[in-house]
Enzyme design. Structure first.
Site, PDB file in Angstrom:
ATOM      1  N   CYS A  53     -47.598  -8.494 -17.806  1.00  0.00           N
ATOM      2  CA  CYS A  53     -48.632  -8.510 -16.749  1.00  0.00           C
ATOM      3  C   CYS A  53     -49.238  -7.120 -16.524  1.00  0.00           C
ATOM      4  CB  CYS A  53     -48.051  -9.050 -15.459  1.00  0.00           C
ATOM      5  SG  CYS A  53     -47.342 -10.682 -15.646  1.00  0.00           S
ATOM      6  N   HIS A  59     -52.118  -6.644  -9.700  1.00  0.00           N
ATOM      7  CA  HIS A  59     -51.792  -7.845 -10.472  1.00  0.00           C
ATOM      8  C   HIS A  59     -51.546  -8.983  -9.473  1.00  0.00           C
ATOM      9  CE1 HIS A  59     -49.994 -10.713 -13.022  1.00  0.00           C
ATOM     10  NE2 HIS A  59     -48.748 -10.492 -12.629  1.00  0.00           N
ATOM     11  N   ASN A  76     -50.709 -16.799 -11.103  1.00  0.00           N
ATOM     12  CA  ASN A  76     -50.448 -15.592 -11.886  1.00  0.00           C
ATOM     13  C   ASN A  76     -50.927 -15.828 -13.319  1.00  0.00           C
ATOM     14  OD1 ASN A  76     -49.320 -13.561 -13.427  1.00  0.00           O
ATOM     15  ND2 ASN A  76     -47.311 -13.643 -12.436  1.00  0.00           N
TER      16      ASN A  76
HETATM   17  N1  COA Z   1     -40.632 -25.667  -4.912  1.00  0.00           N
HETATM   18  C1  COA Z   1     -39.645 -25.890  -4.014  1.00  0.00           C
HETATM   19  N2  COA Z   1     -38.527 -25.171  -3.970  1.00  0.00           N
HETATM   20  C2  COA Z   1     -38.367 -24.210  -4.881  1.00  0.00           C
HETATM   21  C3  COA Z   1     -39.354 -23.934  -5.848  1.00  0.00           C
HETATM   22  C4  COA Z   1     -40.504 -24.720  -5.845  1.00  0.00           C
HETATM   23  N3  COA Z   1     -41.498 -24.535  -6.725  1.00  0.00           N
HETATM   24  N4  COA Z   1     -38.927 -22.910  -6.610  1.00  0.00           N
HETATM   25  C5  COA Z   1     -37.726 -22.534  -6.130  1.00  0.00           C
HETATM   26  N5  COA Z   1     -37.386 -23.328  -5.101  1.00  0.00           N
HETATM   27  C6  COA Z   1     -36.163 -23.297  -4.311  1.00  0.00           C
HETATM   28  C7  COA Z   1     -35.033 -22.584  -5.016  1.00  0.00           C
HETATM   29  O1  COA Z   1     -34.395 -23.472  -5.903  1.00  0.00           O
HETATM   30  C8  COA Z   1     -34.151 -22.202  -3.851  1.00  0.00           C
HETATM   31  O2  COA Z   1     -33.396 -23.325  -3.504  1.00  0.00           O
HETATM   32  P1  COA Z   1     -31.837 -23.199  -3.133  1.00  0.00           P
HETATM   33  O3  COA Z   1     -31.807 -22.257  -1.968  1.00  0.00           O
HETATM   34  O4  COA Z   1     -31.465 -24.593  -2.808  1.00  0.00           O
HETATM   35  O5  COA Z   1     -31.200 -22.640  -4.354  1.00  0.00           O
HETATM   36  C9  COA Z   1     -35.133 -21.964  -2.698  1.00  0.00           C
HETATM   37  O6  COA Z   1     -36.378 -22.521  -3.136  1.00  0.00           O
HETATM   38  C10 COA Z   1     -35.345 -20.518  -2.314  1.00  0.00           C
HETATM   39  O7  COA Z   1     -35.604 -19.760  -3.461  1.00  0.00           O
HETATM   40  P2  COA Z   1     -35.779 -18.202  -3.339  1.00  0.00           P
HETATM   41  O8  COA Z   1     -35.533 -17.635  -4.681  1.00  0.00           O
HETATM   42  O9  COA Z   1     -35.019 -17.666  -2.174  1.00  0.00           O
HETATM   43  O10 COA Z   1     -37.324 -18.061  -2.970  1.00  0.00           O
HETATM   44  P3  COA Z   1     -38.097 -16.740  -2.737  1.00  0.00           P
HETATM   45  O11 COA Z   1     -38.506 -16.641  -1.327  1.00  0.00           O
HETATM   46  O12 COA Z   1     -37.425 -15.559  -3.364  1.00  0.00           O
HETATM   47  O13 COA Z   1     -39.426 -17.014  -3.591  1.00  0.00           O
HETATM   48  C11 COA Z   1     -40.487 -16.489  -5.659  1.00  0.00           C
HETATM   49  C12 COA Z   1     -39.340 -17.236  -4.968  1.00  0.00           C
HETATM   50  C13 COA Z   1     -40.367 -16.721  -7.148  1.00  0.00           C
HETATM   51  C14 COA Z   1     -41.815 -17.046  -5.143  1.00  0.00           C
HETATM   52  C15 COA Z   1     -40.383 -14.975  -5.311  1.00  0.00           C
HETATM   53  O14 COA Z   1     -39.074 -14.529  -5.553  1.00  0.00           O
HETATM   54  C16 COA Z   1     -41.361 -14.162  -6.090  1.00  0.00           C
HETATM   55  O15 COA Z   1     -42.563 -14.311  -5.954  1.00  0.00           O
HETATM   56  N6  COA Z   1     -40.871 -13.204  -6.880  1.00  0.00           N
HETATM   57  C17 COA Z   1     -41.744 -12.365  -7.687  1.00  0.00           C
HETATM   58  C18 COA Z   1     -42.260 -13.150  -8.845  1.00  0.00           C
HETATM   59  C19 COA Z   1     -43.349 -12.448  -9.592  1.00  0.00           C
HETATM   60  O16 COA Z   1     -44.103 -11.726  -9.025  1.00  0.00           O
HETATM   61  N7  COA Z   1     -43.375 -12.707 -10.875  1.00  0.00           N
HETATM   62  C20 COA Z   1     -44.357 -12.226 -11.753  1.00  0.00           C
HETATM   63  C21 COA Z   1     -44.187 -10.812 -12.062  1.00  0.00           C
HETATM   64  S1  COA Z   1     -45.332 -10.331 -13.216  1.00  0.00           S
END
Ligand code: COA
Length: 307
Positions: free
Chosen positions: A109, A234, A264
């Site tokens: 990215c 990004h 993204n």
């Molecule tokens: N829909 C519903 N629930 C979902 C889900 C979805 N699409 N994806 C994950 N979950 C669930 C998980 O399984 C987890 O469940 P559990 O608690 O029963 O295990 C719960 O949601 C919470 O997940 P968590 O990891 O705490 O969520 P979060 O607040 O950290 O958000 C992201 C997850 C991925 C949105 C966040 O971590 C993020 O944006 N990270 C950066 C990613 C990024 O920028 N990537 C690209 C870089 S180039």
């Protein structure tokens, strides 16, 4: 050292809403919207190459240049249709840039920033007068459609920028932390062929490097933070951007945000945001582009807009 003379993006008519993901994984609009800011994304049946070619054609047409004048084409992508030849070679053939040197660049990215900063070197050293830098991704072909942790976050897209040697590149750097590569991966040659990610680790990484890019850019360009008119980060997650805006006390209005409509799109996200926000830019505006992603990589380009 350079001036942007043409910009373009691929027009993808197919969008996929958050609700539509419910047919593939257990998810819902509220979760995706509140955790990421994404409302819909484009899903393309056309290849990464086709998207890159369309964005390139629009940028070249807007510039008024003939394709033979372009000396360099770089395509930043993590979803190339094949390993060889490069996507950039296909773009060169399709647009008739008969004299251009071509290569693909993979910095995930951060790819567009790495490509843009690389092109600046060729222009600054008088090797070429015009360079075409493209970020293009068909990420729908490299996501696991059954993994809700990743699939809902990504989208397809392509954006292109045609640059002429001139005086608008103020500063730029790209960094890598290869020892942390495991938190965001995409395999090849049939091994782990989907994007895999430790979301929480990437979130922490993203907020810290966005902040450091802002600090380094103002230090390298010897300007104040207030002198930056626009920041194009990004487009990964709205919460990452809001966190950094608050921490750095930068008005959120300065940040260009379009991830609600695209998700993204990896290397395509910054040029796509640039194309969409360009009507708001005035000559002299200082614009900070910041990328971060797999590698881990991150970096920025600070430019001055001119019309
Ligand atoms: N829909 C519903 N629930 C979902 C889900 C979805 N699409 N994806 C994950 N979950 C669930 C998980 O399984 C987890 O469940 P559990 O608690 O029963 O295990 C719960 O949601 C919470 O997940 P968590 O990891 O705490 O969520 P979060 O607040 O950290 O958000 C992201 C997850 C991925 C949105 C966040 O971590 C993020 O944006 N990270 C950066 C990613 C990024 O920028 N990537 C690209 C870089 S180039």
């Amino acid at each position: 050292m350079s001036k942007i003379i043409g910009i373009g993006k691929a027009n993808i008519s197919t969008t996929m809403s958050n609700e539509e993901w419910g047919a593939y994984v257990q998810t819902d609009d509220t979760w995706i919207r509140t955790r990421t800011g994404i409302e819909s994304r484009h899903i393309s049946e056309r290849s990464t190459t086709a998207l890159a070619v369309e964005a390139a054609r629009v940028a070249v047409e807007q510039s008024g240049l003939s394709a033979e004048q372009i000396g360099l084409i770089i395509v930043a992508t993590i979803s190339a249709d094949q390993m060889m030849p490069s996507t950039a070679a296909s773009v060169q053939a399709a647009i008739g840039a008969t004299d251009a040197m071509t290569f693909d660049l993979n910095a995930a990215c951060t790819g567009f920033i790495a490509a843009f900063n690389t092109a600046q070197q060729f222009l600054a050293n008088d090797v070429y007068e015009y360079a075409l830098v493209i970020g293009a991704e068909q990420l729908s072909s490299v996501i696991d459609w059954s993994d809700r942790n990743t699939c809902v976050l990504f989208g397809d897209g392509a954006g292109a920028v045609l640059i002429q040697r001139s005086l608008c590149f103020l500063a730029g750097e790209v960094f890598t932390r290869g020892d942390e590569m495991g938190v965001l991966t995409l395999g090849a040659k049939g091994k782990n062929p989907y994007i895999q990610m430790n979301g929480k680790e990437v979130f922490k990484f993203a907020t810290s490097v966005l902040t450091s890019c802002i600090e380094r850019a103002i230090m390298r360009a010897k300007i104040t933070e207030e002198a930056i008119d626009w920041i194009i980060p990004h487009q990964a997650n709205k919460r990452i951007i809001e966190y950094v805006a608050k921490k750095q006390k930068i008005p959120i209005e300065k940040f260009v945000l379009n991830l609600n409509r695209y998700g993204n799109t990896s290397a395509a996200s910054i040029p796509l945001a640039l194309v969409d926000a360009a009507p708001n830019f005035k000559s002299g505006d200082k614009i900070l582009l910041i990328g971060f992603g797999g590698g881990l990589t991150w970096g920025y380009s600070l430019i001055e807009w001119s019309e």
